[in-house]
Design an enzyme around this catalytic site. Structure first.
Site, short mmCIF file in Angstrom:
data_model
loop_
_atom_site.label_atom_id
_atom_site.label_comp_id
_atom_site.label_asym_id
_atom_site.label_seq_id
_atom_site.Cartn_x
_atom_site.Cartn_y
_atom_site.Cartn_z
N HIS A 27 0.84 -1.21 0.00
CA HIS A 27 0.00 0.00 0.00
C HIS A 27 0.88 1.26 0.00
O HIS A 27 0.60 2.23 -0.72
CB HIS A 27 -0.85 0.08 1.28
N LYS A 51 -16.01 -8.07 5.32
CA LYS A 51 -15.25 -9.08 6.05
C LYS A 51 -14.92 -8.56 7.45
O LYS A 51 -14.90 -7.35 7.70
CB LYS A 51 -13.98 -9.42 5.26
N ARG A 100 -1.67 -6.24 -8.25
CA ARG A 100 -0.58 -7.15 -7.88
C ARG A 100 -0.37 -8.19 -8.96
O ARG A 100 0.55 -8.14 -9.74
CB ARG A 100 -0.93 -7.87 -6.55
N SER A 138 -3.00 -7.89 2.88
CA SER A 138 -3.21 -7.74 4.34
C SER A 138 -3.55 -9.09 4.98
O SER A 138 -3.17 -9.35 6.13
CB SER A 138 -4.33 -6.74 4.62
#
Ligand code: ADP
Length: 183
Positions: A27, A51, A100, A138
């Site tokens: 990030h 979530k 990514r 994460s």
């Protein structure tokens, strides 16, 4: 008499939205590179993820603020509305995202088109991750930390400390830390 032409100074403001649970080097890399492209970057911390999050919204915002304390053109805000509505509310024309791996693309492509349908004046700009952060997520940070692994190459030291405190508080309550933190 020739009239002086007035050039209106425009601030190009971008929003980098995410959950940041917790913020990691992937990030940080995207936000710092975004800084070089825009006049102002608002790192927007989504406060109500579907979530379960490990850190509370206040904690996530605080960690993101600490990460960018030295960056004058980055400002950190929490939000809980649709991301495009948040962008409109602060006059941002660009939504910054990080990519990514190839599998991110489909999701990002869908989100960008959805957001464009909702707010045609806001464009999505995606930056390709730096090689060393390709795997970083994460969820990975939370999983590795919850199993006692070393996350020093993934997050700054103050995030490592926050993870240590949070996970030991979870253990004290007898929670199944590993499974309760998966997305
Ligand atoms: P994560 O996917 O790590 O849980 P978020 O959901 O909060 O993080 O993602 C916020 C933004 O950061 C998204 O645009 C996401 O694609 C980007 N991002 C997350 N991890 C990386 C990484 N390793 N490299 C580049 N961008 C990333």
């Amino acid at each position: 008499m020739a009239q002086a032409r007035q050039v209106e100074a425009m601030t190009l403001r971008a929003v980098f939205p995410g959950t940041f649970d917790p913020i990691h080097f992937g990030h940080i890399d995207i936000a710092r590179r975004g800084c070089a492209l825009f006049d102002e970057l608002v790192v927007a911390v989504y406060e109500r993820p579907l979530k379960v999050s490990l850190f509370s919204p206040e904690e996530r915002i605080e960690l993101v603020r600490t990460a960018f304390a030295d960056e004058a053109s980055i400002n950190v805000q929490g939000y809980s509305s649709l991301t495009v509505h948040f962008c409109e509310s602060i006059g941002a024309k660009v939504m910054l995202r990080g990519l990514r791996v190839f599998s991110d693309f489909e999701h990002e492509f869908r989100m960008a088109l959805t957001n464009r349908r909702l707010a045609p004046k806001i464009d999505t700009v995606s930056l390709i991750t730096s090689e060393q952060h390709t795997f970083l997520h994460s969820t990975t940070v939370r999983e590795v930390a919850s199993m006692g692994g070393d996350v020093s190459s993934m997050v700054p030291e103050f995030v490592q400390e926050a993870l240590g405190e949070k996970l030991s508080a979870h253990r004290d309550t007898g929670k199944d830390v590993y499974n309760s933190l998966r997305d």
